[in-house]
Every structure is written in C-alpha cells, then in structure tokens.
Design an enzyme around this catalytic site. Structure first.
Site, PDB file in Angstrom:
ATOM      1  N   VAL A  85      -5.144 -10.616   5.802  1.00 21.06           N
ATOM      2  CA  VAL A  85      -4.867 -10.744   7.241  1.00 21.06           C
ATOM      3  C   VAL A  85      -6.066 -11.241   8.043  1.00 21.06           C
ATOM      4  O   VAL A  85      -5.922 -11.547   9.228  1.00 21.06           O
ATOM      5  CB  VAL A  85      -4.372  -9.412   7.850  1.00 21.06           C
ATOM      6  N   GLY A 131       0.810  -1.210   0.000  1.00 25.88           N
ATOM      7  CA  GLY A 131       0.000   0.000   0.000  1.00 25.88           C
ATOM      8  C   GLY A 131       0.844   1.260   0.000  1.00 25.88           C
ATOM      9  O   GLY A 131       2.076   1.216  -0.100  1.00 25.88           O
ATOM     10  N   ASN A 153      -5.154 -11.918  14.452  1.00 26.44           N
ATOM     11  CA  ASN A 153      -4.215 -12.839  13.807  1.00 26.44           C
ATOM     12  C   ASN A 153      -2.767 -12.398  13.960  1.00 26.44           C
ATOM     13  O   ASN A 153      -1.876 -13.214  14.224  1.00 26.44           O
ATOM     14  CB  ASN A 153      -4.568 -13.017  12.331  1.00 26.44           C
ATOM     15  N   THR A 185      -6.369  -2.472  -1.824  1.00 27.16           N
ATOM     16  CA  THR A 185      -5.986  -1.083  -2.113  1.00 27.16           C
ATOM     17  C   THR A 185      -4.498  -0.970  -2.405  1.00 27.16           C
ATOM     18  O   THR A 185      -4.051   0.020  -2.965  1.00 27.16           O
ATOM     19  CB  THR A 185      -6.344  -0.133  -0.955  1.00 27.16           C
ATOM     20  N   TYR A 245      -3.785  -7.799  24.676  1.00 23.58           N
ATOM     21  CA  TYR A 245      -2.733  -8.789  24.450  1.00 23.58           C
ATOM     22  C   TYR A 245      -1.465  -8.417  25.228  1.00 23.58           C
ATOM     23  O   TYR A 245      -0.730  -9.289  25.691  1.00 23.58           O
ATOM     24  CB  TYR A 245      -2.409  -8.919  22.958  1.00 23.58           C
ATOM     25  N   TYR A 276     -14.572   1.913   9.865  1.00 25.26           N
ATOM     26  CA  TYR A 276     -13.138   2.212   9.976  1.00 25.26           C
ATOM     27  C   TYR A 276     -12.799   2.731  11.370  1.00 25.26           C
ATOM     28  O   TYR A 276     -11.899   2.209  12.040  1.00 25.26           O
ATOM     29  CB  TYR A 276     -12.746   3.233   8.911  1.00 25.26           C
ATOM     30  N   ARG A 327      -9.059  10.758  -1.228  1.00 25.34           N
ATOM     31  CA  ARG A 327      -8.538  11.645  -0.192  1.00 25.34           C
ATOM     32  C   ARG A 327      -8.331  13.035  -0.766  1.00 25.34           C
ATOM     33  O   ARG A 327      -8.126  13.216  -1.967  1.00 25.34           O
ATOM     34  CB  ARG A 327      -7.215  11.101   0.361  1.00 25.34           C
TER      35      ARG A 327
END
Length: 313
Positions: A59, A12, A99, A37, A159, A145, A186
C-alpha cells in the site's frame, strides 16, 4: 445489492476474517496484501470463490480499482513485526493512508481506517474514551506504530474535511482468535504456544498490567456495523471488549484451558509498554447500535487454542 469492497491487509489475521464475512454477505472482495505479516494460507479456501480477488501489492505504492468501500487494515500490528523495520511501518501507515484516501476520493468510495488503541500510548486516563488525546512517546521503540496510526487518523480527518471523503475511524483494542500468527509476539499467542509446548509462560513485569481482550468475530461485526453508519459518523470509535484482565489472570486461564504443566517466568517490562488498557465503549454503543463485544474470554480462547493445536501438529 452486491458491493465491490477493497480490503488492504486482507490476508492478515483480522483481514482474512473480514474478507470471509464480506463474501458471506454477498459482496465482491479485492484482497490486497504484500505478505509481510499476512499469509496466503489465511485465505486459501477463498481463492475458488469467483467473487474473491487476491492481489499482491504494497500500500505504500498507489493502487487503482473501482470500488464502493475500502477497509484499510494494512500495517504490521505486533511489536515483533512493527519494530523489525520501523521506517517501513510508519511508511505503511502514512503513505498507505494517503494512497487509499486518494483512491477513495477519486472513485467516491467510503473508507474505514483500522486504527488502534495504541494511539492512547501508556494512558493516564482509565478507561480510555475517544476524547482522550493519549500519552505517547514520539521517539520510543513503539512510536513507529503509535505515531504512524495517529498520523493516519489525522490524514483521514483532513481528507474528510477538505475533500468530503466519507470516512470511518475504528480504534481497535487487543483482538485475538484463529489465524493469529504463531510468532507475532502478542501475549495471547505467546502464552498459548508456550503452554501447548509445555514451556514456561513469559510474563513481562509483575503481571499486574491489564488488557481487555476482544474476540475477532466481535471486532469484525463492529467494523461492518461502523462502516454502515450514517455519513455523519466519522469516528474515531473504540471497538473492544471492556472486561479487563491482568497478565497473570490470562496466563492462568490459558494454562487451565490447555491442561498444561507450564510454570511462569518473569522478565523486565519493555520500554513504553502500557500498564493499563481498557476501552470506554459508550460511544460505540450509541453510534453502532446492536453491536456487542461479548464473547467471553474462555469461549474465545477455546477456539483460538484449537486453531493453534492444529498449527503445531
């Protein structure tokens, strides 16, 4: 000592710059991307490097590799792309975080989350410090998002506290530069493409809303520096340029730099679009010494315009 580093979203805009910089510093890099993207053209010149490995992978599915560090950048980041498939967007943020954190836990890797200033929503505090919890609509068109990234931050912190994973959380403010997607919607890429084509520049609202624009090289330097901080530094840490510009100022600057005859047209402001966005970077200055986001808007735009001119030939 050469490190083995995984970059998700590595093909990206930001990821490709990060891969290039990590290789230049003598590391091995595994670039993971599903090309939603990202684009192979962004990293095409790296494919001959024996220390660079490109893997087509999403992912939202587990990935296994022995690595020392992970930069988790995988997620569509512009409204045009993340609203195209909002369920996929939030799955990428949340399942992708799970993940990658699981991988970091298994191989004892240090992991950095590319979070976003969007976690602040349409802020009622200005500028935005890391201590501000934000003003986010959880069911609006941007929430896939915004809330996905907020949840990813929660997962990273959990975590860390529960499993001892060494984490870094970077809240990235508006970033621009070469390798931006021409059609990402954008404001910087929109204005540059419209100006180079002689089309009217589309301004949403009255143009008084503000953003702070960070050149991509400054951001990459900040990510690298944050990753190397002491293990006690988890973040979140704002990474952005604190100089604020209105949309009108940005449009006028791009028209001048491109020598365009484009005029301005105004359209209604999209729902939940932030009126102001400016990072408070005092914490970054304290925790990430020697980092500066000081490339001027004119300098950065000149490099970005040159890139777009080549793309539009």
């Amino acid at each position: 000592m050469r490190k083995r580093i995984l970059v998700t979203g590595g093909a990206g805009f930001i990821g490709s710059h990060l891969c290039r910089r990590l290789l230049a510093e003598g590391n091995e890099v595994i670039c993971l991307d599903n090309y939603f993207t990202g684009n192979k053209s962004n990293i095409i010149e790296l494919l001959d490097n024996p220390y660079f490995e490109l893997v087509r992978h999403d992912v939202t599915e587990p990935y296994y590799a022995e690595v020392d560090e992970i930069y988790n950048l995988a997620c569509p980041a512009s409204p045009v792309h993340y609203q195209y498939n909002p369920i996929k967007t939030i799955k990428t943020s949340v399942m992708g975080a799970i993940n990658m954190l699981g991988l970091a836990k298994r191989v004892k890797a240090k992991i950095l989350q590319a979070s976003t200033s969007e976690v602040y929503g349409d802020p009622e505090v200005h500028p935005q410090p890391e201590s501000y919890w934000g003003n986010v609509n959880p069911i609006g068109p941007r929430s896939c998002y915004d809330e996905g990234k907020r949840c990813a931050e929660t997962l990273f912190m959990d975590y860390h506290t529960q499993n001892g994973v060494e984490i870094k959380i970077a809240r990235i403010f508006n970033t621009y530069g070469p390798h931006m997607n021409i059609n990402d919607g954008r404001v910087v890429s929109n204005f540059i493409v419209q100006a180079l084509k002689g089309q009217p520049l589309t301004i949403f609202g009255d143009g008084s809303q503000t953003r702070s624009f960070q050149y991509v090289d400054d951001l990459v330097a900040g990510l690298l520096a944050l990753m190397q901080t002491d293990s006690s530094v988890t973040g979140p840490v704002n990474l952005g340029n604190p100089i604020e510009f209105t949309m009108l100022e940005l449009a006028q600057t791009i028209i001048e730099l491109t020598g365009s005859s484009s005029k301005l047209v105004f359209q209604p402001l999209p729902q939940d679009d932030p009126k102001q966005r400016k990072p408070d970077i005092h914490l970054a200055k304290q925790l990430v010494p020697n980092w500066n986001s000081d490339t001027s808007l004119q300098q950065g735009l000149e490099q970005t315009i040159s890139y777009f001119e080549q793309q539009l030939v």
